[in-house]
Design an enzyme around this catalytic site. Structure first.
Site, PDB file in Angstrom:
ATOM      1  CG  HIS A  56      40.064  36.584  46.013  1.00  0.00           C
ATOM      2  ND1 HIS A  56      41.391  36.935  46.158  1.00  0.00           N
ATOM      3  CD2 HIS A  56      39.697  37.010  44.781  1.00  0.00           C
ATOM      4  CE1 HIS A  56      41.796  37.560  45.058  1.00  0.00           C
ATOM      5  NE2 HIS A  56      40.780  37.606  44.208  1.00  0.00           N
ATOM      6  CG  HIS A 217      44.101  39.895  42.391  1.00  0.00           C
ATOM      7  ND1 HIS A 217      43.560  41.025  42.923  1.00  0.00           N
ATOM      8  CD2 HIS A 217      43.065  39.114  42.018  1.00  0.00           C
ATOM      9  CE1 HIS A 217      42.237  40.944  42.875  1.00  0.00           C
ATOM     10  NE2 HIS A 217      41.908  39.796  42.334  1.00  0.00           N
TER      11      HIS A 217
END
Lengths: 333, 333
Positions: A56, A217
């Site tokens: 991320h 994700h």
């Protein structure tokens, strides 16, 4: 999917090392390289600690620095950091005023941060803020609360600024809970994402497809639709966000919106800025006038192509926190 | 290749509008939207103006602001701005000390900026710096000088800082010429780039291929090779850069390197930081110790996957210019 990588098992460690080397004036590794911390701590303030899976970036380690986080714990790609990492960060960066943990609402993260808070309780005062901003995961979709996505940047910035100004643990916790009801995000993917361990894409989109309501994700989204022009994409994201605010909040006295356009990793600035302009037009046509804006690549899903919009409804005091000076690798003013 | 776009003919204009809206405290459109300028000019200083084709964002408009550019002129994707745009910028932002034009070394850009300088000569003192940093286009490859690539950011930062500190036109021109011999860049693509007008990729790489020595307009590179690990990629980029410095310069007294890792648009931060760490190791193993670093997405080729390394050998005075305050959309400290 090709990546600039030596081996999956060294991917995260080598990236964190590069981050710390590139910003060695601001950052240092914590003991055992279990986390990234500010090089110089600010004694007496609450320690603000976050973390989550890798993939991320720049979240969270890129937001360590003055006016934002004191430490960030990074797990493997899309995998929570361990309680051991989080406890080590608390032990090293708590200078006496306690620890405020900022956690995105995913089962693994929530569990490991909770476990860490329990383990550290004898030595540290600890409060936790769970970020829940994803408009794609409202109560009808998910019983465990909304996922935490790009709104996390807003929460980390505001709580970090308040901590820098001397707010205590209870005030920071209250700020986080206040923000949670007033930040909503929605994302779209144009191309899926391959995790380095298996090089398999978590979802595959055809040349004429896109997916709305994706997480960060590689989770499947809410709806796969035919690829459309930017106005249609922004309209769909914007409407999803507006629908997930409690009735009346958008018109509430004293609240002004902050607009965040966030790239997921594979989307270039020319497209992000275009999206920002269209999002402004979309919201302003509905009498929602963003008072501040942030556009760039802040919360990624590896090299996924796509973006998210976030609308945060802030009080004047919260805008002052947003505008307060910040010096981190990924956010600075 | 999917883009966040309404229509090719509105792609650049809508992106520039979003940029200006997102940074309206810093930026404004010039007359007729022919260029982007600082909202508030600094009278008495030399006006620093750059520009080029769109598709390289945040270059150049994202570097308009205090301590860097006064105006940036953007053409269509991968196409030079017109002389008319450049003259309009000079007329609007020259406050009396003249104009320094920063131009990447491509035939179209050089021609149009030259024509603009001639047209403006009756009204403006003008000097031009041509940026030539691409190690892939040395004299053996290209007779018209090296192309200008990611080193442009270094040139714009240093010249912008010097102008802010009151350097005159001749001093800025001399600074640019001094820098040209001491900045070298080299890029690699993992995935080609599709221009919006025809949606055709300018080159197509197989799943196990990469291309070294690429430019930033989808130009073919020097060599297509088998995809390799990050250490091998960084070694190949680093060796190409070192080979293109004049003998002796790397060991010259009083020069220290600045290292830039630049993503081409489709490469996420986790990979860019990893590349930074490996590049540091590569250069330090050869006793080349970067004194400062910059890692991020600064000079793109739309959404091309890949990155470039830039090494700039700077004097202490030039490092002071690098460290001077800057407030632009894409660079701030």
């Amino acid at each position: 999917m090709k990546k600039i990588m030596n081996a999956p098992e060294r991917f995260v460690a080598e990236s964190l090392e590069g981050l710390v080397l590139a910003h060695e004036g601001l950052l240092a590794f914590g003991g055992g390289r279990k986390f990234v911390r500010r090089r110089v701590l600010a004694p007496g303030k609450v320690a603000v600690i976050s973390g989550g899976g890798a993939g991320h970036e720049p979240l969270h380690s890129g937001f360590v620095g003055r006016g934002m986080l004191d430490a960030a714990c990074t797990g493997h790609v899309f995998t929570s950091p361990t309680p051991d990492q989080i406890v080590a960060a608390m032990d090293e960066v708590d200078t006496g005023a306690g620890c405020l943990l900022i956690v995105k609402n995913y089962d693994g993260d929530v569990m490991n941060f909770e476990m860490a808070a329990e383990m550290a309780a004898p030595r540290h005062a600890v409060e936790t803020v769970i970020v829940e901003d994803d408009a794609a995961t409202g109560p009808a979709v998910r019983s465990r609360g909304r996922r935490g996505v790009a709104g996390t940047v807003v929460v980390e910035k505001l709580i970090g600024a308040a901590a820098e100004q001397g707010a205590d643990l209870a005030a920071l916790k209250a700020l986080g809970e206040d923000l949670n009801g007033r930040i909503r995000s929605m994302g779209v993917a144009l191309r899926g994402v391959a995790v380095p361990d298996n090089a398999r894409e978590t979802f595959v989109l055809g040349p004429e497809e896109m997916e709305f309501g994706v997480g960060i994700h590689g989770e499947p989204g809410l709806a796969r639709t035919r690829f459309a022009d930017a106005d249609a994409i922004i309209r769909q994201l914007g409407e999803a966000i507006l629908a997930e605010f409690p009735p009346g909040l958008l018109a509430a006295e004293g609240l002004r919106p902050l607009l965040v356009v966030n790239g997921f990793g594979g989307t270039p600035p020319i497209e992000l800025y275009l999206a920002h302009g269209l999002a402004r037009r979309f919201f302003e046509a509905r009498a929602i006038m963003p008072a501040r804006a942030l556009t760039g690549t802040f919360v990624t899903s590896l090299d996924m192509a796509g973006l998210s919009l976030t609308l945060a409804l802030l009080t004047p005091d919260q805008f002052a926190l947003w505008n307060a000076p910040v010096a981190t690798p990924a956010l600075g003013w």
